[in-house]
Design a protein around this motif. Structure first.
Motif, PDB file in Angstrom:
ATOM      1  N   ARG A  87     -17.866 -41.301  42.748  1.00 23.09           N
ATOM      2  CA  ARG A  87     -18.978 -40.345  42.634  1.00 23.09           C
ATOM      3  C   ARG A  87     -20.177 -40.982  41.933  1.00 23.09           C
ATOM      4  NH1 ARG A  87     -17.793 -35.099  40.298  1.00 23.09           N
ATOM      5  NH2 ARG A  87     -19.319 -34.257  41.761  1.00 23.09           N
ATOM      6  N   ASP A  88     -19.908 -41.890  41.008  1.00 19.28           N
ATOM      7  CA  ASP A  88     -21.009 -42.656  40.394  1.00 19.28           C
ATOM      8  C   ASP A  88     -21.753 -43.439  41.464  1.00 19.28           C
ATOM      9  OD1 ASP A  88     -20.667 -41.920  37.842  1.00 19.28           O
ATOM     10  OD2 ASP A  88     -19.954 -43.849  37.096  1.00 19.28           O
ATOM     11  N   ARG A  91     -24.040 -41.387  43.517  1.00 20.62           N
ATOM     12  CA  ARG A  91     -25.308 -41.086  42.826  1.00 20.62           C
ATOM     13  C   ARG A  91     -26.255 -42.285  42.882  1.00 20.62           C
ATOM     14  NH1 ARG A  91     -21.772 -37.357  42.834  1.00 20.62           N
ATOM     15  NH2 ARG A  91     -22.890 -35.409  42.713  1.00 20.62           N
ATOM     16  N   GLN A  92     -25.689 -43.457  42.775  1.00 18.43           N
ATOM     17  CA  GLN A  92     -26.529 -44.655  42.761  1.00 18.43           C
ATOM     18  C   GLN A  92     -27.054 -44.990  44.160  1.00 18.43           C
ATOM     19  OE1 GLN A  92     -24.844 -48.046  40.354  1.00 18.43           O
ATOM     20  NE2 GLN A  92     -23.266 -46.535  40.007  1.00 18.43           N
TER      21      GLN A  92
END
Lengths: 408, 350
Positions: A87-88, A91-92
């Motif tokens: 999920r990181d 976002r990136q």
């Protein structure tokens, strides 16, 4: 489209498939970003792709669990950590699509964030496989139940249902999270490598048949490792009329046996090329007898050899068949055992139990001689070679991805 | 009014406020927006010296500042422009500017309170870094983020006591039930308060909860241990958090509180952008500050002792001693909430 590729980068098989598809998609103007965390990431970077860091379960831990027959192959905490890492990345990267291969958190994390997901997977890792992964009834004598009888087919179906039920209930975290996040597709231990929206099967139906395949599952054919390596300095090997055998043990070889193999080879009157996958040190090349490399261009070697000895990894088997070469496998994990059962059934090779190899290394060479000499294995391999030759799996995968997700 | 201003104000009032009481009034004249506090909107003990309301005003101004460039406007904010009118919180002067989209503006209308139980997916290093850096550079507000499970448990135990206090203190109890909306129709008609669905009560609790609005009954049930049961339920929810954050300020001057509200809003929007579920749990932090300011009204001796003890615990756990903690949040991963608090129209806020 901006596509985030999430392979399990500790094994070359999971790298090579999305890498081939990524190259095809890049050529069509899509932006591709990879994520991983392994020393093998350099193979991806060397093809000009960016690799963002992403947490993965260490291969020692993962493959030890699988070898030990642990059905819960990932702990809840590891899976949570993978989901958080995925999920990181979302976002990136802000991807339009996530393409995964061997990343079992991907259907959950993309489901949570509502991102389209495609996956490359083998039929053996789907719930639509037509053949049992762990055959419970193989012990029943063929005289008693013919293998092509309707009763045997019913037993197969029962076997499939049972093994999936057991597996899904041993690793319940996938189902639990699907429920907690009210995901449209229930992810289970059985189907966690498949895609939520599109599943690309890196197989051919004859090798791995399926049943009740849904419309979003497609056979694309095998995507084998295209090595960027130049030929070794000693190429071509000097075998002086002796059989040339290619030993490739991938990246999941059980340590300790390379030396045994090496010593035996020297006594067998064969010429061998050994690719250690970086898992053995201190073995030296002896011209005309044994050639040792960490990694070699598999296509180059397979085109020249008479027989391939491997673990039974899917990629290696298909690569051997693409060159029409018979196979001897020493499978150490259920996936490889499953593959080798198909190799035997299709008459393109034979399998040897790793314990038997450890106790009687000579048996491997007896088997290798037999498979290399009997024409049947080679003929069957040539027949499959003809089936594989016209396939363009990476282009087919790119077509399917564009058709399903559009061209942005 | 310029259509863009109307659009901007709609985004501005999407700001959070204590029990969604929306303590603001907006006027628009001569190209200037005036933002006023409505002191009677939030009469709870939490709102000592209008602190909770000033935080809400800060959140509104932050929404406005984030959204304005996307509409080609530049907003210049003057806090408390009239020294003799403390209810006039800010004057905002707009000018034409370059159209630039702040990535956080996307999240203004998506930000919400999520009181569900969270799934124990840990916060990543990336999330932690982004959350701590959420207040704008140079902001006096500081984010204290706790994510180690043992430390989260300590904070959860402290903050869970707020729910118990709500059922032990008549003022807090009345404020909560005054702001609950028991049906969709009521929530829509009022445009403020909290839809009962946002409390995410389990089915049996949902049936019993309306009875708890009667203080006499609550008083009786308190003798049977109701507050401890409620504290236990809150502890389970707080304990499911991947992290608990606090926002602290160097002082509690009105302007600092407004700036603190801006930082708080940036934090909440950033958490939403990171895919996190958020629930503010500010009550005890504000009660602690109330007590530390010397206001002991309407808290009995046991409640004062409890708040004092919690205050010391929060400072220890967050490392916020010497600063004023004004807001806490629990964070985690969850499905979306069952309902969201609604807003009154911009027209009715004028």
């Amino acid at each position: 489209m901006r596509i985030l590729c999430l392979p399990y980068t500790h094994t070359l098989s999971h790298i090579s498939r999305p890498l081939a598809i990524a190259a095809a998609l890049r050529a069509r103007g899509h932006e591709i970003i990879f994520a991983g965390d392994s020393p093998k990431d350099h193979f991806i970077r060397s093809e000009g792709f960016e690799v963002l860091p992403a947490y993965q379960v260490e291969p020692d831990i993962l493959f030890n669990r699988i070898r030990q027959g642990k059905l819960q192959f990932v702990s809840d905490d590891e899976l949570y950590k993978m989901i958080a890492a995925d999920r990181d990345l979302y976002r990136q990267v802000q991807p339009d699509l996530v393409l995964s291969d061997g990343r079992f958190s991907a259907p959950l994390s993309t489901g949570i964030d509502g991102i389209p997901q495609a996956a490359v997977v083998n039929v053996s890792s789907t719930e639509y496989r037509a053949l049992p992964y762990i055959p419970f009834f193989e012990w029943l004598p063929e005289k008693l139940i013919k293998r092509d009888s309707p009763f045997w087919k019913s037993l197969d179906r029962f076997n499939l249902a049972l093994e999936m039920l057991v597996f899904d209930n041993a690793a319940t975290v996938f189902k639990k999270l699907s429920r907690q996040f009210a995901l449209p597709r229930t992810v289970t231990a059985t189907n966690c490598l498949a895609g939520n929206d599109l599943t690309l099967l890196a197989d051919i139906p004859e090798y791995f048949p399926t049943r009740n395949l849904p419309a979003d599952y497609h056979y694309i054919g095998p995507l084998t490792w295209q090595s960027p390596l130049p030929p070794p300095a000693w190429w071509p090997p000097k075998n002086d009329g002796k059989r040339l055998i290619y030993f490739t043990m991938g990246t999941t070889w059980m340590g300790g046996s390379f030396t045994t193999l090496y010593e035996r080879l020297r006594q067998e009157g064969l010429t061998a090329i050994i690719a250690t996958g970086g898992q053995a040190r201190g073995l030296e090349t002896i011209e005309g007898e044994v050639y040792v490399e960490e990694f070699v261009d598999g296509d180059l070697v397979m085109a020249a050899c008479d027989l391939v000895v491997c673990h039974g990894g899917n990629g290696t088997i298909y690569q051997a068949l693409q060159h029409g070469k018979p196979i001897v496998g020493i499978p150490t994990i259920p996936d490889q055992q499953f593959n080798m059962r198909r190799v035997k059934a299709l008459g393109v090779g034979e399998s040897l139990d790793p314990k038997e190899f450890a106790e009687h290394p000579r048996n491997l060479f007896a088997l290798a001689h037999r498979v290399a000499e009997a024409p049947g294995y080679r003929e069957n391999a040539k027949r499959l070679q003809a089936q594989l030759a016209p396939l363009t799996p990476a282009q087919k995968a790119a077509d399917l991805i564009e058709a399903r997700f559009g061209v942005k | 009014m310029d259509e863009r201003i109307a659009q901007l104000l709609k985004l501005a009032v999407a700001a959070p406020s204590g029990d969604n009481c929306q303590p603001w009034r907006l006027t628009w004249a001569d190209g200037r927006l005036q933002l006023f506090n409505r002191p009677n909107q939030d009469t709870s003990l939490y709102n000592h010296a209008q602190r909770a309301s000033l935080l809400a005003h800060g959140a509104l101004l932050e929404n406005l500042t984030i959204a304005a460039p996307g509409l080609g406007l530049r907003a210049e904010i003057r806090l408390f422009p009239d020294p003799v009118a403390p209810e006039q919180v800010a004057e905002v002067i707009f000018a034409e500017g370059e159209t630039v989209n702040d990535p956080l503006s996307y999240w203004i209308e998506r930000r919400c309170t999520n009181r569900k139980k969270y799934v124990p997916i840990p916060l990543t290093e990336f999330q932690r870094r982004e959350l701590v850096a959420a207040p704008a550079d140079g902001a006096a507000a500081r984010v204290h983020l706790v994510h180690e499970p043992d430390e989260v448990r300590v904070l959860a135990a402290l903050l869970a006591k707020n729910d118990r206090l709500v059922f032990e203190n008549r003022n807090l109890h009345a404020f909560l039930f005054d702001h609950l909306r028991w049906s969709d129709e009521e929530a829509r008609a009022s445009g403020d308060g909290m839809d009962i669905k946002t409390l995410e009560l389990a089915p049996p609790d949902r049936l019993a909860f309306p009875l708890l609005k009667h203080w006499l009954l609550v008083g009786f049930l308190n003798r049977l241990g109701l507050p401890h049961l409620i504290e236990h339920t809150a502890l389970k929810l707080l304990g499911s958090s991947a992290g608990i954050a606090g926002v602290s300020l160097p002082d509690l001057e009105p302007a600092s509180l407004v700036l603190g509200g801006r930082a708080m809003q940036r934090f909440w929007l950033q958490a939403t952008a990171l895919g996190l579920a958020v629930q503010p749990v500010a009550g005890l932090a504000l009660l602690v500050q109330r007590l530390r300011s010397g206001n002991t009204d309407e808290l009995d001796e046991a409640q004062r002792a409890l708040v004092t003890e919690v205050g010391a615990g929060l400072d220890r756990a967050f490392g916020s001693a010497g600063r004023s903690l004004v807001m806490c949040f629990r964070l985690g991963t969850s499905v979306p909430p069952s309902a969201r608090a609604l807003r009154r129209s911009v027209e009715s806020a004028r």
